[in-house]
Design an enzyme around this catalytic site. Structure first.
Site, PDB file in Angstrom:
ATOM      1  N   GLN B  55      35.750  48.105  32.026  1.00  0.00           N
ATOM      2  CA  GLN B  55      34.840  47.463  31.079  1.00  0.00           C
ATOM      3  C   GLN B  55      33.386  47.561  31.547  1.00  0.00           C
ATOM      4  O   GLN B  55      33.110  47.858  32.699  1.00  0.00           O
ATOM      5  CB  GLN B  55      35.233  45.988  30.905  1.00  0.00           C
ATOM      6  N   TYR B  85      34.317  25.274  29.190  1.00  0.00           N
ATOM      7  CA  TYR B  85      35.461  26.191  29.101  1.00  0.00           C
ATOM      8  C   TYR B  85      36.377  26.077  30.317  1.00  0.00           C
ATOM      9  O   TYR B  85      37.583  25.869  30.191  1.00  0.00           O
ATOM     10  CB  TYR B  85      34.958  27.628  28.943  1.00  0.00           C
ATOM     11  N   ASP B 161      47.318  44.523  37.756  1.00  0.00           N
ATOM     12  CA  ASP B 161      47.510  44.246  36.337  1.00  0.00           C
ATOM     13  C   ASP B 161      48.278  42.931  36.181  1.00  0.00           C
ATOM     14  O   ASP B 161      49.426  42.812  36.628  1.00  0.00           O
ATOM     15  CB  ASP B 161      48.287  45.417  35.711  1.00  0.00           C
ATOM     16  N   GLY B 162      47.669  41.966  35.551  1.00  0.00           N
ATOM     17  CA  GLY B 162      48.282  40.641  35.411  1.00  0.00           C
ATOM     18  C   GLY B 162      49.567  40.660  34.608  1.00  0.00           C
ATOM     19  O   GLY B 162      50.492  39.886  34.873  1.00  0.00           O
ATOM     20  N   ASP B 180      43.099  33.159  31.989  1.00  0.00           N
ATOM     21  CA  ASP B 180      41.653  33.063  31.751  1.00  0.00           C
ATOM     22  C   ASP B 180      41.168  34.462  31.394  1.00  0.00           C
ATOM     23  O   ASP B 180      40.565  35.160  32.205  1.00  0.00           O
ATOM     24  CB  ASP B 180      40.995  32.548  33.044  1.00  0.00           C
ATOM     25  N   SER B 182      39.719  37.562  28.442  1.00  0.00           N
ATOM     26  CA  SER B 182      38.825  37.788  27.313  1.00  0.00           C
ATOM     27  C   SER B 182      39.664  37.845  26.030  1.00  0.00           C
ATOM     28  O   SER B 182      40.796  37.366  26.002  1.00  0.00           O
ATOM     29  CB  SER B 182      37.987  39.045  27.558  1.00  0.00           C
ATOM     30  N   ASP B 183      39.102  38.372  24.975  1.00  0.00           N
ATOM     31  CA  ASP B 183      39.711  38.247  23.645  1.00  0.00           C
ATOM     32  C   ASP B 183      40.937  39.146  23.455  1.00  0.00           C
ATOM     33  O   ASP B 183      41.193  40.037  24.258  1.00  0.00           O
ATOM     34  CB  ASP B 183      38.631  38.557  22.600  1.00  0.00           C
TER      35      ASP B 183
END
Lengths: 314, 314
Positions: B55, B85, B161-162, B180, B182-183
């Site tokens: 990213q 948040y 990689d989660g 936690d 991102s979109d």
């Protein structure tokens, strides 16, 4: 679209397109400057632009927020999220007292808060004092479904200065006074000062309730602290700060200062009227979109950073 | 300032300055486009810009939000409001179970959620799985006070990689799993799909708790409805939607899907740990800014328009 980009500042002149996004409305005003963040909303069509004796008024059709109402370069309402602001500023006080009968709305000439007050079958009389009749006329044209509240026989419109109106009100007249005003500068500044708070407290019956627009704690915690302090001088029942989420407002939040006068106890956090159950069901043509008894109670749960300043005893 | 205006799109190229505000960052991304509204934040200085294997990463110093972290053209955190948040996504689940000991964080490489988890004296082990080590390294450089959580002996970082990590976890390993991310598009999309929910439910002990970023009901109610439906398949304790106000996020709000697995009952609305009293007091160097037990309960009070879709039985 008539105009490609518009941002109206306090003097009524349009700002240079240079600094904003073509085809978008940007919430930038030197009336109430908050440097550092700008919310922009895509314009589909500008429906109305005018200058009244008091302020610049603009209504535009947006891509995703429905119609947007702008006064003096600051977004007041959007069709998408106005429900949060108007339902909370009205029902937080009115759902907290049994059988509200006489209600005064100061400002709110668009008629959104009026419609909410008229939901209560117990209400017998609503006086609405709006200084700017252009606001009322614009609402009648562009929001006829909302503005039809003015035709309700219980409603009376006074095109007058709300500050003077309240000061001339006989003591103990109202069960509730709702101040649906713009920010503490410009034409609405008097509504955030001690003489007005004193007048409101006198115009209410014992145990009467008062709510006023109270800004966002993320941005104006110092202003809110002063409002709460000043209200504590005159409202001997209780003084509270509640808040709600309004996407189109700065910081996505707006608060309300909610007070009661000395008299029968008002427990604002535990509403006596279950408005969501009792009233929506009888008014199904325009059901509540935001308010319910759970969000009522939740509105008074403040973030720790605000609680420390506004409720230091906790 | 090195750059006058910046908006990074998905491909990593800078957008033309033509369409945005010079000197301001605008939250515009074709990765996750929401036509109709743009939030812009005034840039003081760009501190970091880079492209990792996964990213685009940018950090800038803003005028009023402190440092701002942007991934793939979408604001992730700002120093001013990150408290809302991260405190909510962590304490809504962890304050709801007695003595959390083993916690997994998926994503969250900046270390903000890690710091919140480490506040619990009962926590013995926190595994954090972040796929992008550039995020961790950037945090160590620009947020050293936050990232020092990585030095805590209870914390272990896995740069992996989660999604695979959770699937390879032995059943019943964790008391809590916090995603936690991102979109639901781009590198995080797997975290919003059924196979991942199933893996999470298996990796939790009976009565274990799960929270994941769950979008704003104002904007993505359809996505949230699907998330809740899908979670209901695998989390047989309960599935809930809670939310909080984050000014720098689209619509000023963000939600969380909060679940528990079958086992000892978890009453998310009435936290068993009074985190605000018990834990702040022993960690006074970085007190909680947003979370307290009242906002915990309030987070589950949904606006009527969201309640109708997400809790239709009410």
């Amino acid at each position: 679209m008539e105009e490609e980009c518009v941002s109206v500042d306090h003097s009524g002149k349009e700002m240079e397109c240079l600094s904003i996004i073509p085809g978008w409305y940007s919430d930038v005003s030197d009336l109430f400057p908050v440097p550092g963040e700008i919310m922009s909303i895509k314009i589909e069509k500008i429906l109305f632009k005018g200058r009244s004796k008091y302020q610049d008024i603009m209504i535009f059709q947006s891509l995703t927020f429905g119609k947007v109402i702008v006064l003096d370069g600051i977004i007041q309402h959007t069709e998408r999220d106005v429900c949060s602001y108007v339902e909370m500023i009205v029902h937080l006080p009115l759902a907290s007292i049994p059988n509200p009968k006489k209600v005064l709305i100061v400002g709110g000439g668009m008629g959104f808060t009026l419609r909410e007050v008229l939901r209560y079958p117990s209400v017998e009389k609503v006086d609405l004092v709006e200084i700017d009749d252009m606001v009322v006329n614009v609402s009648r044209k562009y929001f006829p479904d909302i503005a039809k509240g003015y035709e309700d026989p219980r409603a009376t419109l006074y095109v007058e200065d709300g500050n003077a109106f309240v000061k001339n009100t006989a003591p103990g007249t109202y069960d509730a006074i709702i101040v649906d005003s713009s920010d503490p500068i410009g034409p609405s500044r008097f509504f955030f000062e001690k003489p007005f708070f004193e007048a409101v407290s006198k115009a209410l019956r014992p145990g009467g309730v008062y709510s006023t627009q109270g800004e966002s704690a993320w941005v104006f915690l110092d202003i809110i602290q002063k409002l709460v302090e000043d209200c504590n001088i005159f409202f001997k029942g209780s003084v509270n700060y509640g808040w709600t989420n309004v996407p189109s407002f700065l910081s996505g939040a707006i608060g309300f200062v909610i007070c009661s006068t000395e008299g029968p106890l008002v427990d604002f956090k535990n509403p006596v009227n279950k408005v969501d159950v009792d009233i929506i069901s009888t008014k199904s043509e325009s059901p509540l979109k935001y308010y319910n008894s759970e969000v009522h109670t939740a509105a008074f749960a403040l973030p720790t950073f605000a609680q420390k300043v506004l409720c230091p005893k906790k």
